[in-house]
Write an enzyme that holds these catalytic residues in place. Structure first.
Site, PDB file in Angstrom:
ATOM      1  N   GLY A  19     -15.746  34.368   0.688  1.00  0.00           N
ATOM      2  CA  GLY A  19     -14.315  34.390   0.403  1.00  0.00           C
ATOM      3  C   GLY A  19     -13.658  35.384   1.339  1.00  0.00           C
ATOM      4  O   GLY A  19     -14.111  36.521   1.446  1.00  0.00           O
ATOM      5  N   GLY A  29     -10.453  31.866  -2.895  1.00  0.00           N
ATOM      6  CA  GLY A  29     -11.542  31.496  -3.783  1.00  0.00           C
ATOM      7  C   GLY A  29     -11.290  31.837  -5.239  1.00  0.00           C
ATOM      8  O   GLY A  29     -10.228  32.322  -5.622  1.00  0.00           O
ATOM      9  N   ARG A  65      -8.460  37.962  -1.788  1.00  0.00           N
ATOM     10  CA  ARG A  65      -9.201  36.992  -0.968  1.00  0.00           C
ATOM     11  C   ARG A  65      -8.952  35.589  -1.505  1.00  0.00           C
ATOM     12  O   ARG A  65      -8.440  35.393  -2.605  1.00  0.00           O
ATOM     13  CB  ARG A  65     -10.701  37.292  -1.002  1.00  0.00           C
ATOM     14  CG  ARG A  65     -11.313  37.186  -2.383  1.00  0.00           C
ATOM     15  CD  ARG A  65     -12.818  36.977  -2.367  1.00  0.00           C
ATOM     16  NE  ARG A  65     -13.386  37.130  -3.699  1.00  0.00           N
ATOM     17  CZ  ARG A  65     -13.348  36.197  -4.648  1.00  0.00           C
ATOM     18  NH1 ARG A  65     -12.756  35.047  -4.418  1.00  0.00           N
ATOM     19  NH2 ARG A  65     -13.904  36.423  -5.825  1.00  0.00           N
ATOM     20  N   ILE A 111     -13.699  32.979  -9.017  1.00  0.00           N
ATOM     21  CA  ILE A 111     -14.369  34.171  -9.546  1.00  0.00           C
ATOM     22  C   ILE A 111     -15.798  34.253  -9.028  1.00  0.00           C
ATOM     23  O   ILE A 111     -16.477  33.234  -8.864  1.00  0.00           O
ATOM     24  CB  ILE A 111     -14.369  34.164 -11.091  1.00  0.00           C
ATOM     25  CG1 ILE A 111     -14.882  35.501 -11.647  1.00  0.00           C
ATOM     26  CG2 ILE A 111     -15.166  32.989 -11.651  1.00  0.00           C
ATOM     27  CD1 ILE A 111     -14.663  35.654 -13.157  1.00  0.00           C
ATOM     28  N   THR A 112     -16.249  35.461  -8.744  1.00  0.00           N
ATOM     29  CA  THR A 112     -17.642  35.665  -8.372  1.00  0.00           C
ATOM     30  C   THR A 112     -18.128  37.010  -8.901  1.00  0.00           C
ATOM     31  O   THR A 112     -17.351  37.811  -9.410  1.00  0.00           O
ATOM     32  CB  THR A 112     -17.861  35.546  -6.859  1.00  0.00           C
ATOM     33  OG1 THR A 112     -19.259  35.366  -6.594  1.00  0.00           O
ATOM     34  CG2 THR A 112     -17.358  36.779  -6.109  1.00  0.00           C
ATOM     35  N   TYR A 113     -19.419  37.217  -8.751  1.00  0.00           N
ATOM     36  CA  TYR A 113     -20.077  38.445  -9.215  1.00  0.00           C
ATOM     37  C   TYR A 113     -20.649  39.198  -8.029  1.00  0.00           C
ATOM     38  O   TYR A 113     -21.186  38.595  -7.087  1.00  0.00           O
ATOM     39  CB  TYR A 113     -21.209  38.092 -10.188  1.00  0.00           C
ATOM     40  CG  TYR A 113     -22.204  39.229 -10.405  1.00  0.00           C
ATOM     41  CD1 TYR A 113     -21.873  40.312 -11.222  1.00  0.00           C
ATOM     42  CD2 TYR A 113     -23.445  39.228  -9.785  1.00  0.00           C
ATOM     43  CE1 TYR A 113     -22.769  41.361 -11.402  1.00  0.00           C
ATOM     44  CE2 TYR A 113     -24.347  40.260  -9.967  1.00  0.00           C
ATOM     45  CZ  TYR A 113     -24.005  41.326 -10.765  1.00  0.00           C
ATOM     46  OH  TYR A 113     -24.889  42.363 -10.948  1.00  0.00           O
ATOM     47  N   ALA A 165     -21.246  37.263   0.058  1.00  0.00           N
ATOM     48  CA  ALA A 165     -22.129  37.894  -0.924  1.00  0.00           C
ATOM     49  C   ALA A 165     -23.424  37.089  -0.937  1.00  0.00           C
ATOM     50  O   ALA A 165     -23.419  35.901  -1.280  1.00  0.00           O
ATOM     51  CB  ALA A 165     -21.483  37.900  -2.300  1.00  0.00           C
ATOM     52  N   CYS A 196     -17.462  30.746  -8.753  1.00  0.00           N
ATOM     53  CA  CYS A 196     -16.607  30.050  -7.791  1.00  0.00           C
ATOM     54  C   CYS A 196     -15.907  28.846  -8.414  1.00  0.00           C
ATOM     55  O   CYS A 196     -15.424  27.954  -7.709  1.00  0.00           O
ATOM     56  CB  CYS A 196     -17.403  29.619  -6.551  1.00  0.00           C
ATOM     57  SG  CYS A 196     -18.220  31.000  -5.712  1.00  0.00           S
ATOM     58  N   GLY A 198     -15.457  38.779   2.829  1.00  0.00           N
ATOM     59  CA  GLY A 198     -16.574  38.232   3.586  1.00  0.00           C
ATOM     60  C   GLY A 198     -17.546  37.439   2.741  1.00  0.00           C
ATOM     61  O   GLY A 198     -17.169  36.472   2.079  1.00  0.00           O
TER      62      GLY A 198
END
Length: 240
Positions: A147, A80, A78, A82-84, A160, A176, A158
Protein backbone atom coordinates in the site's frame (compact mmCIF):
# COMPACT_ATOMS: atom_id res chain seq x y z
CA UNK A 1 22.10 9.04 -15.34
CA UNK A 2 23.80 10.43 -12.22
CA UNK A 3 25.09 7.99 -9.63
CA UNK A 4 22.10 6.83 -7.63
CA UNK A 5 22.71 6.57 -3.87
CA UNK A 6 20.28 4.89 -1.49
CA UNK A 7 20.12 5.59 2.24
CA UNK A 8 19.01 2.38 3.98
CA UNK A 9 17.73 2.75 7.55
CA UNK A 10 17.71 -0.70 9.17
CA UNK A 11 15.72 -0.58 12.41
CA UNK A 12 14.39 -3.10 14.92
CA UNK A 13 10.84 -3.10 16.32
CA UNK A 14 9.33 0.40 16.35
CA UNK A 15 5.86 1.81 17.17
CA UNK A 16 3.84 2.69 14.09
CA UNK A 17 3.11 6.36 14.84
CA UNK A 18 6.77 7.21 15.39
CA UNK A 19 7.76 5.88 11.97
CA UNK A 20 4.70 7.30 10.22
CA UNK A 21 5.70 10.77 11.45
CA UNK A 22 9.31 10.09 10.42
CA UNK A 23 8.15 9.13 6.93
CA UNK A 24 6.38 12.48 6.56
CA UNK A 25 9.54 14.32 7.60
CA UNK A 26 11.65 12.34 5.12
CA UNK A 27 9.07 12.86 2.38
CA UNK A 28 9.27 16.65 2.70
CA UNK A 29 13.07 16.56 2.78
CA UNK A 30 13.10 14.44 -0.38
CA UNK A 31 10.60 16.73 -2.13
CA UNK A 32 12.92 19.64 -1.26
CA UNK A 33 15.92 17.61 -2.54
CA UNK A 34 17.69 17.95 0.80
CA UNK A 35 18.32 14.19 1.01
CA UNK A 36 18.72 11.36 -1.48
CA UNK A 37 16.36 8.38 -1.62
CA UNK A 38 15.65 6.45 1.59
CA UNK A 39 14.58 2.84 2.19
CA UNK A 40 13.45 2.03 5.75
CA UNK A 41 13.34 -1.63 6.86
CA UNK A 42 11.90 -2.55 10.24
CA UNK A 43 9.29 -4.43 12.23
CA UNK A 44 6.40 -2.77 14.03
CA UNK A 45 4.84 -3.43 17.39
CA UNK A 46 1.29 -4.78 16.99
CA UNK A 47 -0.90 -2.44 14.95
CA UNK A 48 -3.78 -2.41 12.50
CA UNK A 49 -3.77 0.31 9.86
CA UNK A 50 -6.74 1.40 7.76
CA UNK A 51 -6.01 2.84 4.34
CA UNK A 52 -8.10 5.38 2.46
CA UNK A 53 -10.66 2.86 1.18
CA UNK A 54 -10.88 0.77 4.37
CA UNK A 55 -14.28 -0.24 5.73
CA UNK A 56 -14.74 -0.25 9.50
CA UNK A 57 -16.52 -3.59 9.36
CA UNK A 58 -13.29 -5.21 8.16
CA UNK A 59 -12.05 -4.83 11.74
CA UNK A 60 -13.66 -7.80 13.48
CA UNK A 61 -12.94 -6.93 17.13
CA UNK A 62 -13.99 -4.05 19.38
CA UNK A 63 -11.78 -1.06 20.27
CA UNK A 64 -11.79 -2.31 23.87
CA UNK A 65 -10.44 -5.68 22.73
CA UNK A 66 -7.61 -3.88 20.92
CA UNK A 67 -6.83 -1.91 24.06
CA UNK A 68 -6.86 -5.05 26.20
CA UNK A 69 -4.46 -6.80 23.81
CA UNK A 70 -2.23 -3.72 23.39
CA UNK A 71 -2.84 -3.44 19.65
CA UNK A 72 -2.72 0.05 18.14
CA UNK A 73 -5.12 1.25 15.43
CA UNK A 74 -4.55 4.07 12.95
CA UNK A 75 -6.41 5.51 9.98
CA UNK A 76 -3.64 6.50 7.58
CA UNK A 77 -2.97 8.14 4.23
CA UNK A 78 -1.91 5.18 2.07
CA UNK A 79 -4.06 3.41 -0.47
CA UNK A 80 -5.79 0.13 0.30
CA UNK A 81 -7.91 -1.35 3.06
CA UNK A 82 -7.00 -2.73 6.53
CA UNK A 83 -3.84 -4.66 7.30
CA UNK A 84 -1.76 -5.85 10.24
CA UNK A 85 1.85 -5.13 11.18
CA UNK A 86 3.75 -6.77 14.01
CA UNK A 87 6.92 -8.54 15.13
CA UNK A 88 8.23 -11.10 12.65
CA UNK A 89 6.96 -9.10 9.67
CA UNK A 90 9.42 -6.98 7.66
CA UNK A 91 7.97 -3.64 6.61
CA UNK A 92 9.70 -1.66 3.88
CA UNK A 93 9.12 2.06 3.36
CA UNK A 94 10.78 3.54 0.25
CA UNK A 95 10.93 7.35 0.28
CA UNK A 96 12.16 7.77 -3.27
CA UNK A 97 11.83 10.39 -5.99
CA UNK A 98 10.03 8.25 -8.49
CA UNK A 99 10.22 10.64 -11.42
CA UNK A 100 14.00 10.33 -11.36
CA UNK A 101 13.21 6.91 -12.85
CA UNK A 102 9.75 7.21 -14.44
CA UNK A 103 6.26 8.63 -13.89
CA UNK A 104 4.28 5.41 -13.68
CA UNK A 105 2.68 4.36 -10.38
CA UNK A 106 1.51 1.01 -11.74
CA UNK A 107 5.05 0.16 -12.79
CA UNK A 108 6.28 1.14 -9.32
CA UNK A 109 3.79 -1.26 -7.69
CA UNK A 110 4.86 -4.09 -10.01
CA UNK A 111 8.52 -3.43 -9.22
CA UNK A 112 7.86 -3.47 -5.47
CA UNK A 113 6.20 -6.84 -6.02
CA UNK A 114 9.25 -7.95 -7.98
CA UNK A 115 11.53 -7.12 -5.02
CA UNK A 116 9.50 -9.60 -2.93
CA UNK A 117 9.28 -12.20 -5.71
CA UNK A 118 13.05 -12.16 -6.25
CA UNK A 119 13.66 -12.40 -2.49
CA UNK A 120 11.37 -15.44 -2.26
CA UNK A 121 13.34 -17.14 -5.03
CA UNK A 122 16.37 -17.12 -2.68
CA UNK A 123 14.36 -19.42 -0.38
CA UNK A 124 13.06 -21.69 -3.12
CA UNK A 125 9.58 -20.20 -2.92
CA UNK A 126 7.58 -19.15 -5.97
CA UNK A 127 5.81 -15.85 -5.38
CA UNK A 128 3.22 -14.68 -7.87
CA UNK A 129 1.12 -11.65 -8.71
CA UNK A 130 -2.66 -11.82 -8.66
CA UNK A 131 -4.55 -10.35 -11.64
CA UNK A 132 -7.06 -8.57 -9.38
CA UNK A 133 -5.09 -7.67 -6.25
CA UNK A 134 -1.84 -5.85 -5.50
CA UNK A 135 0.71 -7.79 -3.47
CA UNK A 136 2.57 -11.09 -3.67
CA UNK A 137 0.91 -14.47 -3.31
CA UNK A 138 2.01 -18.04 -2.74
CA UNK A 139 -0.82 -20.16 -4.08
CA UNK A 140 -4.07 -18.70 -2.76
CA UNK A 141 -2.44 -16.99 0.24
CA UNK A 142 -0.89 -13.53 0.43
CA UNK A 143 2.64 -13.34 1.80
CA UNK A 144 3.22 -9.62 1.16
CA UNK A 145 0.80 -6.69 1.16
CA UNK A 146 1.55 -3.42 -0.61
CA UNK A 147 0.00 0.00 0.00
CA UNK A 148 1.58 3.26 -1.09
CA UNK A 149 1.16 7.01 -1.35
CA UNK A 150 2.82 9.14 -4.02
CA UNK A 151 2.82 12.94 -3.66
CA UNK A 152 4.83 15.27 -5.90
CA UNK A 153 6.36 12.06 -7.30
CA UNK A 154 7.92 11.13 -3.97
CA UNK A 155 6.73 7.83 -2.48
CA UNK A 156 5.64 6.87 1.04
CA UNK A 157 4.48 3.69 2.77
CA UNK A 158 5.37 0.45 0.98
CA UNK A 159 5.19 -3.29 1.68
CA UNK A 160 4.65 -5.71 4.57
CA UNK A 161 6.34 -9.11 4.11
CA UNK A 162 5.37 -11.94 6.46
CA UNK A 163 8.46 -13.80 7.66
CA UNK A 164 7.92 -15.16 11.19
CA UNK A 165 4.61 -13.33 11.67
CA UNK A 166 2.00 -14.59 14.14
CA UNK A 167 -0.75 -15.11 11.57
CA UNK A 168 -3.45 -15.28 14.27
CA UNK A 169 -3.54 -11.48 14.26
CA UNK A 170 -4.95 -11.57 10.72
CA UNK A 171 -7.95 -13.44 12.14
CA UNK A 172 -9.15 -10.25 13.82
CA UNK A 173 -9.56 -8.45 10.47
CA UNK A 174 -10.52 -9.09 6.87
CA UNK A 175 -7.00 -8.50 5.47
CA UNK A 176 -6.99 -5.93 2.68
CA UNK A 177 -10.77 -6.38 2.56
CA UNK A 178 -10.38 -9.78 0.82
CA UNK A 179 -12.53 -12.36 2.57
CA UNK A 180 -12.03 -15.44 0.38
CA UNK A 181 -8.23 -15.75 0.49
CA UNK A 182 -5.71 -16.51 3.21
CA UNK A 183 -2.38 -15.18 4.43
CA UNK A 184 0.89 -17.01 4.85
CA UNK A 185 4.48 -16.45 5.98
CA UNK A 186 7.94 -17.67 5.07
CA UNK A 187 8.06 -19.57 8.37
CA UNK A 188 4.79 -21.34 7.58
CA UNK A 189 5.93 -22.31 4.09
CA UNK A 190 9.42 -23.48 5.06
CA UNK A 191 8.46 -25.03 8.39
CA UNK A 192 10.91 -23.08 10.54
CA UNK A 193 11.70 -19.55 11.65
CA UNK A 194 13.89 -17.48 9.33
CA UNK A 195 16.59 -14.91 10.06
CA UNK A 196 15.02 -11.46 9.81
CA UNK A 197 18.41 -9.87 9.12
CA UNK A 198 19.15 -12.33 6.33
CA UNK A 199 15.83 -11.60 4.66
CA UNK A 200 16.46 -7.86 5.04
CA UNK A 201 19.83 -8.27 3.30
CA UNK A 202 18.17 -10.05 0.39
CA UNK A 203 15.51 -7.33 0.20
CA UNK A 204 18.20 -4.62 0.16
CA UNK A 205 20.09 -6.36 -2.66
CA UNK A 206 16.98 -6.84 -4.78
CA UNK A 207 15.70 -3.31 -4.15
CA UNK A 208 19.07 -1.90 -5.21
CA UNK A 209 19.07 -3.98 -8.38
CA UNK A 210 15.45 -3.40 -9.44
CA UNK A 211 15.51 0.35 -8.77
CA UNK A 212 18.95 0.81 -10.29
CA UNK A 213 21.02 2.15 -7.40
CA UNK A 214 24.80 2.25 -7.60
CA UNK A 215 25.73 2.77 -3.94
CA UNK A 216 24.10 2.50 -0.53
CA UNK A 217 24.71 3.82 2.98
CA UNK A 218 23.24 1.92 5.94
CA UNK A 219 22.18 3.51 9.24
CA UNK A 220 20.98 1.46 12.20
CA UNK A 221 19.01 4.14 14.02
CA UNK A 222 17.14 7.35 13.21
CA UNK A 223 19.73 9.23 15.25
CA UNK A 224 22.60 7.77 13.24
CA UNK A 225 20.88 8.64 9.95
CA UNK A 226 20.11 12.20 11.10
CA UNK A 227 23.70 12.72 12.25
CA UNK A 228 25.04 11.57 8.87
CA UNK A 229 22.73 13.97 7.01
CA UNK A 230 23.77 16.91 9.20
CA UNK A 231 27.42 16.08 8.55
CA UNK A 232 26.78 16.08 4.80
CA UNK A 233 25.17 19.52 5.03
CA UNK A 234 28.10 20.85 7.05
CA UNK A 235 30.56 19.51 4.49
CA UNK A 236 29.02 21.92 2.01
CA UNK A 237 29.53 24.98 4.21
CA UNK A 238 32.51 27.09 3.14
CA UNK A 239 35.34 26.97 5.62
CA UNK A 240 34.05 24.00 7.63
Amino acid sequence: MDKRILNIINLGIEPYKKIWDFQHQLHQLRVDRKITDVFILLEHSHVYTLGKIAKNEHLLVSPQKLTDEKIDLFEIDRGGDITYHGPGQIVGYPIIKLDDLYQDIHRYLRELEEVIIQTLISYGVRGERHPKFTGVWVGNEKIAAIGIKVSRWVTMHGFAFNINTDLNYFGKIIPCGISDKGVTSLEKILGQKQSIEEVKKNLMDNFMKIFNYHEFIVSYSIKEFSKSQIEKLLEGVNGF
